[in-house]
Design a protein around this motif. Structure first.
Motif, short mmCIF file in Angstrom:
data_model
loop_
_atom_site.label_atom_id
_atom_site.label_comp_id
_atom_site.label_asym_id
_atom_site.label_seq_id
_atom_site.Cartn_x
_atom_site.Cartn_y
_atom_site.Cartn_z
N ILE A 29 9.03 -8.32 -4.08
CA ILE A 29 8.47 -8.42 -2.70
C ILE A 29 7.57 -6.86 -3.00
O ILE A 29 8.63 -5.59 -2.72
N ILE A 30 6.08 -7.08 -3.22
CA ILE A 30 5.52 -5.68 -3.39
C ILE A 30 4.22 -5.17 -2.48
O ILE A 30 4.16 -6.71 -1.70
N LEU A 31 4.57 -3.87 -2.15
CA LEU A 31 3.87 -3.80 -1.14
C LEU A 31 1.65 -3.67 -1.78
O LEU A 31 1.80 -3.47 -2.84
N ARG A 32 0.92 -4.67 -1.09
CA ARG A 32 -0.30 -4.85 -1.28
C ARG A 32 -1.32 -3.64 -1.39
O ARG A 32 -0.96 -3.21 -0.37
N LYS A 33 -1.86 -3.15 -2.49
CA LYS A 33 -2.54 -2.14 -2.27
C LYS A 33 -4.32 -2.63 -2.63
O LYS A 33 -4.09 -3.14 -3.53
N VAL A 34 -4.66 -1.25 -2.42
CA VAL A 34 -5.88 -1.15 -2.95
C VAL A 34 -6.61 -0.10 -4.00
O VAL A 34 -6.46 0.99 -3.35
N GLY A 35 -6.12 -0.33 -5.21
CA GLY A 35 -6.39 1.19 -6.16
C GLY A 35 -4.60 1.90 -5.94
O GLY A 35 -4.34 1.43 -6.39
N ASP A 36 -4.82 3.06 -5.53
CA ASP A 36 -3.32 3.62 -5.17
C ASP A 36 -2.73 4.13 -3.90
O ASP A 36 -1.71 4.33 -3.49
N ASP A 37 -4.07 3.54 -3.06
CA ASP A 37 -3.59 3.20 -1.47
C ASP A 37 -3.13 1.87 -0.91
O ASP A 37 -3.42 0.83 -1.64
N PRO A 38 -2.85 1.69 0.11
CA PRO A 38 -2.11 0.26 0.98
C PRO A 38 -3.20 -0.19 1.12
O PRO A 38 -4.22 0.68 1.88
N PHE A 39 -3.09 -1.20 1.16
CA PHE A 39 -4.05 -2.30 1.70
C PHE A 39 -3.95 -2.37 3.45
O PHE A 39 -2.91 -2.12 3.84
N ILE A 40 -5.06 -2.06 4.57
CA ILE A 40 -4.80 -2.04 5.65
C ILE A 40 -5.26 -3.20 5.87
O ILE A 40 -6.40 -3.55 5.92
N THR A 41 -4.24 -3.61 7.24
CA THR A 41 -5.32 -5.22 7.69
C THR A 41 -5.85 -4.83 8.55
O THR A 41 -6.30 -3.55 8.83
N ASP A 42 -7.46 -5.96 8.74
CA ASP A 42 -8.43 -5.23 10.02
C ASP A 42 -7.38 -4.87 11.36
O ASP A 42 -8.28 -4.17 12.64
N SER A 43 -6.18 -5.56 11.65
CA SER A 43 -5.51 -4.86 12.79
C SER A 43 -4.22 -3.70 12.66
O SER A 43 -3.89 -3.25 13.26
N GLY A 44 -4.78 -3.13 11.27
CA GLY A 44 -3.89 -1.25 10.76
C GLY A 44 -2.47 -1.50 10.65
O GLY A 44 -1.76 -0.91 10.22
N HIS A 45 -2.20 -3.15 9.36
CA HIS A 45 -0.87 -3.13 9.29
C HIS A 45 -0.94 -3.05 8.17
O HIS A 45 -2.13 -3.05 7.74
N LEU A 46 -0.05 -3.30 7.33
CA LEU A 46 0.66 -3.18 6.25
C LEU A 46 0.40 -4.99 5.45
O LEU A 46 0.66 -6.09 6.59
N ILE A 47 0.80 -4.86 4.39
CA ILE A 47 1.71 -6.50 4.04
C ILE A 47 1.97 -6.25 1.89
O ILE A 47 1.66 -5.60 1.65
N LEU A 48 3.33 -7.30 2.71
CA LEU A 48 3.81 -7.28 1.63
C LEU A 48 3.50 -8.98 0.95
O LEU A 48 3.05 -9.93 1.68
N ASP A 49 3.81 -8.80 -0.60
CA ASP A 49 3.23 -10.01 -0.83
C ASP A 49 5.33 -10.50 -1.20
O ASP A 49 5.70 -9.95 -3.04
N ALA A 50 5.68 -11.48 -1.64
CA ALA A 50 6.69 -11.61 -1.38
C ALA A 50 6.35 -13.19 -2.90
O ALA A 50 6.37 -13.90 -2.52
N SER A 51 7.26 -13.00 -4.38
CA SER A 51 6.86 -13.62 -5.47
C SER A 51 8.44 -14.69 -5.08
O SER A 51 8.91 -14.39 -6.12
N PHE A 52 8.25 -15.18 -4.29
CA PHE A 52 9.03 -16.13 -4.38
C PHE A 52 9.38 -17.52 -5.65
O PHE A 52 10.64 -18.01 -5.68
#
Length: 231
Positions: free
Chosen positions: A163-186
């Motif tokens: 379960i990893i925090l999505r990033k753009v380069g070294d920075d967290p990816f921020i959604t249009d609504s100002g949130h973060l995304i965790l990508d869960a590889s189940f």
């Protein structure tokens, strides 16, 4: 063998053929949705009448560049159809979406629509959801606590994986609504309904990329033509 871009275009054209002029249309986000936007733009320039509501800032910009009339969801809170892509679709028209990072707004727009049409190439059809990492949009506050809750949910369902925090380069990816995304590889999610309910019970989770009971039709393009799956 048709290339991916050609298949996306094929699915987009097939979905457009089902649309009636004058509708209020939700417009998705992602590479396949962009293929549809370009098809739609061509028809708008030829006189097709439509009012669009975008699921992301990126989609809104492209639509306006192509001359598609756009409104906000507050201006058009009831939509006739949404056309969007998907990262995975199973035989029950359950979806994983959010690879493009717009899952919250995509789900809000789809929920406001009488019908949701998914367009994709045939490789997106799966027997069991979960090979594509499940995007989970989360509040930045309490990120570690939310992460641990997701991991516990997975463990109780016999699932594992990063379960990893999505990033753009070294920075967290921020959604249009100002949130973060965790990508869960189940790897696989044998009970998407149970997973959806468990994730919705975690306060730090804003929304997740399991779209269940929302898709009315999937238009899947392959080298041998277009297949339509209907609910």
């Amino acid at each position: 063998m048709a290339d991916a871009a050609a298949l996306k275009r094929q699915a987009a054209e097939a979905a457009f053929a089902d649309l009636e002029e004058g509708i209020n249309l939700g417009i998705g986000t992602g590479s396949t949705a962009e293929a549809f936007i370009r098809v739609l733009g061509e028809h708008v320039r030829a006189g097709f009448k439509v009012a669009g509501v975008a699921t992301s800032q990126r989609t809104d910009r492209l639509c306006r560049e192509l001359g598609i009339p756009m409104r906000t969801l507050d201006e058009l809170p009831i939509l006739d159809v949404t056309v969007d892509g998907a990262d995975e679709v199973d035989g029950k028209l359950r979806l994983i979406k959010g690879g493009g990072g717009a899952l919250l707004r995509e789900k809000i727009v789809a929920h406001a629509s009488a019908k949701m049409i998914v367009i994709a190439d045939e490789t997106k059809r799966v027997e069991t959801l979960g090979a594509f990492p499940l995007p989970i949009e989360v509040n930045g506050f309490g990120l570690t606590a939310t992460f641990l809750s997701i991991r516990r949910i997975a463990e109780t369902m016999g699932l594992s994986g990063e379960i990893i925090l999505r990033k753009v380069g070294d920075d967290p990816f921020i959604t249009d609504s100002g949130h973060l995304i965790l990508d869960a590889s189940f790897g696989r999610i044998p009970d998407p309904e149970a997973m959806s309910a468990a994730l919705h019970a975690v306060p730090g989770i804003v929304e997740h990329g399991l779209f269940i009971g929302m898709c009315s039709e999937a238009v899947l393009a392959g080298p041998n033509g277009v297949e339509r799956l209907k609910s």
